[in-house]
Design a protein around this motif. Structure first.
Motif, PDB file in Angstrom:
ATOM      1  N   CYS A 116       7.429  42.086  90.628  1.00 26.57           N
ATOM      2  CA  CYS A 116       8.047  43.141  89.814  1.00 26.57           C
ATOM      3  C   CYS A 116       7.026  44.227  89.479  1.00 26.57           C
ATOM      4  CB  CYS A 116       8.648  42.558  88.541  1.00 26.57           C
ATOM      5  SG  CYS A 116       7.453  41.738  87.456  1.00 26.57           S
ATOM      6  N   PHE A 117       5.743  43.944  89.761  1.00 29.19           N
ATOM      7  CA  PHE A 117       4.668  44.916  89.550  1.00 29.19           C
ATOM      8  C   PHE A 117       3.528  44.540  90.485  1.00 29.19           C
ATOM      9  CE2 PHE A 117       0.794  46.431  87.340  1.00 29.19           C
ATOM     10  CZ  PHE A 117       1.123  47.758  87.141  1.00 29.19           C
ATOM     11  N   GLU A 118       3.221  45.391  91.449  1.00 33.08           N
ATOM     12  CA  GLU A 118       2.176  45.104  92.446  1.00 33.08           C
ATOM     13  C   GLU A 118       1.516  46.422  92.821  1.00 33.08           C
ATOM     14  OE1 GLU A 118      -0.045  42.384  94.032  1.00 33.08           O
ATOM     15  OE2 GLU A 118       1.966  41.644  93.541  1.00 33.08           O
ATOM     16  N   THR A 119       0.341  46.664  92.276  1.00 26.74           N
ATOM     17  CA  THR A 119      -0.313  47.967  92.444  1.00 26.74           C
ATOM     18  C   THR A 119      -0.589  48.308  93.904  1.00 26.74           C
ATOM     19  OG1 THR A 119      -2.487  46.960  92.104  1.00 26.74           O
ATOM     20  CG2 THR A 119      -1.337  47.829  90.164  1.00 26.74           C
ATOM     21  N   PHE A 120      -0.936  47.316  94.703  1.00 26.60           N
ATOM     22  CA  PHE A 120      -1.064  47.510  96.152  1.00 26.60           C
ATOM     23  C   PHE A 120      -0.473  46.291  96.866  1.00 26.60           C
ATOM     24  CE2 PHE A 120      -3.114  47.425 100.329  1.00 26.60           C
ATOM     25  CZ  PHE A 120      -2.781  48.695 100.777  1.00 26.60           C
ATOM     26  N   GLY A 121      -1.269  45.237  97.010  1.00 26.43           N
ATOM     27  CA  GLY A 121      -0.799  44.022  97.681  1.00 26.43           C
ATOM     28  C   GLY A 121      -1.416  43.892  99.063  1.00 26.43           C
ATOM     29  N   LEU A 122      -2.635  43.351  99.116  1.00 29.01           N
ATOM     30  CA  LEU A 122      -3.297  43.151 100.406  1.00 29.01           C
ATOM     31  C   LEU A 122      -2.655  42.014 101.199  1.00 29.01           C
ATOM     32  CD1 LEU A 122      -7.024  43.517  99.258  1.00 29.01           C
ATOM     33  CD2 LEU A 122      -5.813  45.074 100.793  1.00 29.01           C
ATOM     34  N   ALA A 155       1.676  48.687  98.604  1.00 30.30           N
ATOM     35  CA  ALA A 155       1.311  48.751 100.023  1.00 30.30           C
ATOM     36  C   ALA A 155       2.403  49.340 100.903  1.00 30.30           C
ATOM     37  CB  ALA A 155       0.949  47.350 100.531  1.00 30.30           C
ATOM     38  N   LEU A 156       3.594  49.512 100.366  1.00 24.45           N
ATOM     39  CA  LEU A 156       4.674  50.150 101.125  1.00 24.45           C
ATOM     40  C   LEU A 156       4.269  51.529 101.630  1.00 24.45           C
ATOM     41  CD1 LEU A 156       7.945  49.286  99.153  1.00 24.45           C
ATOM     42  CD2 LEU A 156       7.532  48.843 101.577  1.00 24.45           C
ATOM     43  N   GLU A 168      16.592  46.912 105.200  1.00 24.70           N
ATOM     44  CA  GLU A 168      16.482  45.451 105.251  1.00 24.70           C
ATOM     45  C   GLU A 168      15.047  44.956 105.058  1.00 24.70           C
ATOM     46  OE1 GLU A 168      16.826  46.723 109.699  1.00 24.70           O
ATOM     47  OE2 GLU A 168      17.576  47.382 107.741  1.00 24.70           O
ATOM     48  N   ASP A 169      14.061  45.872 105.050  1.00 26.72           N
ATOM     49  CA  ASP A 169      12.657  45.488 104.871  1.00 26.72           C
ATOM     50  C   ASP A 169      12.249  45.437 103.406  1.00 26.72           C
ATOM     51  OD1 ASP A 169      12.488  45.708 107.671  1.00 26.72           O
ATOM     52  OD2 ASP A 169      11.889  47.823 107.542  1.00 26.72           O
ATOM     53  N   VAL A 170      13.049  46.084 102.547  1.00 29.49           N
ATOM     54  CA  VAL A 170      12.640  46.289 101.154  1.00 29.49           C
ATOM     55  C   VAL A 170      13.674  45.737 100.185  1.00 29.49           C
ATOM     56  CG1 VAL A 170      11.949  48.012  99.439  1.00 29.49           C
ATOM     57  CG2 VAL A 170      11.430  48.399 101.857  1.00 29.49           C
ATOM     58  N   ILE A 171      13.199  44.975  99.197  1.00 31.57           N
ATOM     59  CA  ILE A 171      14.063  44.459  98.131  1.00 31.57           C
ATOM     60  C   ILE A 171      14.130  45.518  97.034  1.00 31.57           C
ATOM     61  CG2 ILE A 171      14.380  42.613  96.431  1.00 31.57           C
ATOM     62  CD1 ILE A 171      12.448  40.918  98.283  1.00 31.57           C
ATOM     63  N   GLU A 172      15.280  46.131  96.866  1.00 28.79           N
ATOM     64  CA  GLU A 172      15.417  47.196  95.873  1.00 28.79           C
ATOM     65  C   GLU A 172      15.499  46.637  94.451  1.00 28.79           C
ATOM     66  OE1 GLU A 172      14.998  50.238  96.517  1.00 28.79           O
ATOM     67  OE2 GLU A 172      15.187  50.259  98.712  1.00 28.79           O
ATOM     68  N   ASP A 173      16.243  45.563  94.269  1.00 29.71           N
ATOM     69  CA  ASP A 173      16.354  44.913  92.963  1.00 29.71           C
ATOM     70  C   ASP A 173      15.623  43.581  93.043  1.00 29.71           C
ATOM     71  OD1 ASP A 173      16.981  43.697  90.591  1.00 29.71           O
ATOM     72  OD2 ASP A 173      19.157  43.900  90.783  1.00 29.71           O
ATOM     73  N   ALA A 188     -13.993  56.632  81.266  1.00 31.18           N
ATOM     74  CA  ALA A 188     -14.124  57.074  82.660  1.00 31.18           C
ATOM     75  C   ALA A 188     -13.870  58.572  82.806  1.00 31.18           C
ATOM     76  CB  ALA A 188     -13.147  56.302  83.541  1.00 31.18           C
ATOM     77  N   LYS A 189     -14.668  59.210  83.633  1.00 31.06           N
ATOM     78  CA  LYS A 189     -14.435  60.632  83.925  1.00 31.06           C
ATOM     79  C   LYS A 189     -13.173  60.798  84.753  1.00 31.06           C
ATOM     80  CE  LYS A 189     -16.464  64.786  85.928  1.00 31.06           C
ATOM     81  NZ  LYS A 189     -17.637  65.397  86.604  1.00 31.06           N
ATOM     82  N   GLY A 190     -12.908  59.807  85.606  1.00 27.93           N
ATOM     83  CA  GLY A 190     -11.713  59.826  86.430  1.00 27.93           C
ATOM     84  C   GLY A 190     -11.271  58.408  86.731  1.00 27.93           C
ATOM     85  N   ILE A 191      -9.973  58.231  86.956  1.00 27.85           N
ATOM     86  CA  ILE A 191      -9.388  56.926  87.240  1.00 27.85           C
ATOM     87  C   ILE A 191      -8.775  56.979  88.633  1.00 27.85           C
ATOM     88  CG2 ILE A 191      -7.661  55.219  86.527  1.00 27.85           C
ATOM     89  CD1 ILE A 191      -7.884  56.736  83.685  1.00 27.85           C
ATOM     90  N   LEU A 192      -9.220  56.085  89.511  1.00 25.54           N
ATOM     91  CA  LEU A 192      -8.729  56.046  90.885  1.00 25.54           C
ATOM     92  C   LEU A 192      -7.789  54.854  91.045  1.00 25.54           C
ATOM     93  CD1 LEU A 192     -12.163  56.773  92.563  1.00 25.54           C
ATOM     94  CD2 LEU A 192     -10.165  58.246  92.735  1.00 25.54           C
ATOM     95  N   ALA A 193      -6.516  55.130  91.237  1.00 27.18           N
ATOM     96  CA  ALA A 193      -5.515  54.086  91.425  1.00 27.18           C
ATOM     97  C   ALA A 193      -5.439  53.713  92.893  1.00 27.18           C
ATOM     98  CB  ALA A 193      -4.151  54.568  90.922  1.00 27.18           C
ATOM     99  N   VAL A 194      -5.143  52.422  93.181  1.00 28.58           N
ATOM    100  CA  VAL A 194      -5.219  51.925  94.561  1.00 28.58           C
ATOM    101  C   VAL A 194      -3.968  52.189  95.401  1.00 28.58           C
ATOM    102  CG1 VAL A 194      -6.957  50.183  94.048  1.00 28.58           C
ATOM    103  CG2 VAL A 194      -4.522  49.610  93.816  1.00 28.58           C
ATOM    104  N   SER A 195      -3.006  52.915  94.855  1.00 27.52           N
ATOM    105  CA  SER A 195      -1.838  53.336  95.638  1.00 27.52           C
ATOM    106  C   SER A 195      -1.172  54.509  94.924  1.00 27.52           C
ATOM    107  CB  SER A 195      -0.823  52.193  95.805  1.00 27.52           C
ATOM    108  OG  SER A 195      -0.186  51.905  94.573  1.00 27.52           O
ATOM    109  N   PRO A 196      -0.425  55.339  95.655  1.00 30.63           N
ATOM    110  CA  PRO A 196       0.307  56.431  95.004  1.00 30.63           C
ATOM    111  C   PRO A 196       1.310  55.912  93.971  1.00 30.63           C
ATOM    112  CG  PRO A 196       0.208  56.781  97.374  1.00 30.63           C
ATOM    113  CD  PRO A 196      -0.312  55.389  97.128  1.00 30.63           C
ATOM    114  N   LEU A 197       1.931  54.784  94.260  1.00 27.69           N
ATOM    115  CA  LEU A 197       2.894  54.191  93.333  1.00 27.69           C
ATOM    116  C   LEU A 197       2.221  53.851  92.010  1.00 27.69           C
ATOM    117  CD1 LEU A 197       5.857  53.011  93.042  1.00 27.69           C
ATOM    118  CD2 LEU A 197       4.860  50.814  93.710  1.00 27.69           C
ATOM    119  N   PHE A 198       1.054  53.232  92.083  1.00 29.43           N
ATOM    120  CA  PHE A 198       0.312  52.858  90.871  1.00 29.43           C
ATOM    121  C   PHE A 198      -0.182  54.089  90.132  1.00 29.43           C
ATOM    122  CE2 PHE A 198      -3.704  50.639  89.121  1.00 29.43           C
ATOM    123  CZ  PHE A 198      -3.054  50.317  87.936  1.00 29.43           C
ATOM    124  N   SER A 199      -0.609  55.097  90.875  1.00 30.34           N
ATOM    125  CA  SER A 199      -1.077  56.342  90.260  1.00 30.34           C
ATOM    126  C   SER A 199       0.037  56.974  89.427  1.00 30.34           C
ATOM    127  CB  SER A 199      -1.538  57.313  91.349  1.00 30.34           C
ATOM    128  OG  SER A 199      -1.994  58.520  90.789  1.00 30.34           O
TER     129      SER A 199
END
Length: 335
Positions: A245-251, A271-272, A281-286, A115-126
């Motif tokens: 434990c790994f979710e590139t986006f999450g529709l 998706a965060l 309280e919205d986010v599970i850190e561990d 690929a000339k370029g790779i487009l990740a579906v979220s900043p976290l995944f990128s």
């Protein structure tokens, strides 16, 4: 005068999977002359790629498929730029799910190389890709998934039942989704609410965690269901949990929010990035800590977060129309 850019978007847009839905939405919002695959037959698909690559100016391969290797090599031969819209990392995800596949990993690495370029579906995944595939870091970019605000209708009537509380998670027995941890958290909570029945509905294919999930009496496992049934279940759910434990986006969490659910997601959910200002309280850190999950479920049971989270999303910048325009501008900028 520069010639108009004609895009060939290569990928599944019919099966209803997450990546297929993304491809479908992009096709609906890209220029009318955008090329796509019309057939499901392997041989004729390859023939389509062969001749449509010749008439396109630029190619975008959406999602993992072995056919991408042929398409990228053919595009390279014709001097056409080919980009890879990467929805997930099969090598890493298969390892997490304890079903490693050397051939799939090899094919994926070949796509990343071609690929000339790779487009990740979220900043976290990128960011994750740049860390784990540093040899490609200079050609990794971000094209965040969008939201279909026109099709998805917010349900204003919130589910209220003093006798029961419904939780839903999608991922079946896939270890990556960590639904076992949600079960363990609910087991902690149950004695604290003796007058309320807590029900966990699980959707998705069987996996290595399915047997253990079925040992919990409050679990209602429906397996794989159609889109209409998913929507019905979400509309009868109080809280949607994504403890991956790994979710590139999450529709799925976004769809749950649009269907009236409160949300609890792990820090690993891409998706965060579109949820605006979240609270602790919205986010599970561990994502492996059932005590933290239990504590945060309890908070959501008491006050919820649906209205606050939904109102924090910028509808204009997160629409598929905006994402398709972002893709076009990216491709134009790389010409």
């Amino acid at each position: 005068m520069e010639k108009p850019m004609r895009i060939f978007l290569v990928g599944d847009y019919k099966t209803g999977t997450g990546p297929a839905n993304v491809t479908k939405e992009l096709l609906s919002n890209l220029p009318k002359d955008t090329l796509c695959l019309k057939t499901n037959i392997k041989l004729t698909r390859l023939l389509e790629i062969y001749w449509k690559t010749a008439i396109a100016n630029v190619l975008v391969f959406s999602g993992y498929s072995r056919q991408n290797i042929f398409g990228m090599k053919w595009a390279q031969f014709l001097g056409k730029p080919a980009y890879y819209l990467m929805h997930g990392c099969v090598e890493h995800e298969n390892a997490i799910n304890r079903v490693p596949n050397k051939d799939m990993a090899k094919n994926e690495r070949e796509m990343l190389k071609l690929a000339k370029g790779i487009l990740a579906v979220s900043p976290l995944f990128s960011h994750w890709l740049k860390v784990h595939y540093p040899e490609h870091k200079d050609k990794i970019f971000t094209l965040t998934n969008g939201i279909d605000w026109n099709f998805s209708k917010e349900r204003n009537v919130r589910r209220k039942n003093e006798e029961e509380y419904r939780i839903l998670s999608i991922g079946g027995g896939m270890p990556r989704k960590q639904i076992v941890k949600i079960c363990q958290a609910i087991r902690i909570l149950t004695p604290l609410f003796p007058s309320k029945k807590i029900i966990l509905t699980v959707l998705g294919e069987k996996g290595l965690d399915t047997e253990e999930i079925h040992t919990y009496p409050f679990v209602r496992d429906l397996g794989v269901v159609n889109k209409k049934k998913v929507e019905e279940e979400l509309e009868n759910t109080n809280l949607f949990i994504q403890d991956s434990c790994f979710e590139t986006f999450g529709l799925a969490p976004i769809e749950a929010l649009l269907r009236g659910c409160d949300l609890l997601v792990s820090r690993q959910v891409g998706a965060l990035c579109i949820l605006g200002q979240t609270r602790p309280e919205d986010v599970i850190e561990d994502d492996k800590n059932e005590k933290e999950i239990a504590e945060k479920i309890k908070i959501q049971m008491e006050r919820g977060n649906h209205d606050r989270l939904l109102s924090s999303i910028d509808k204009e910048s997160t629409s598929w129309e905006a994402r398709a325009k972002e893709l076009q501008n990216f491709l134009i900028g790389k010409r």
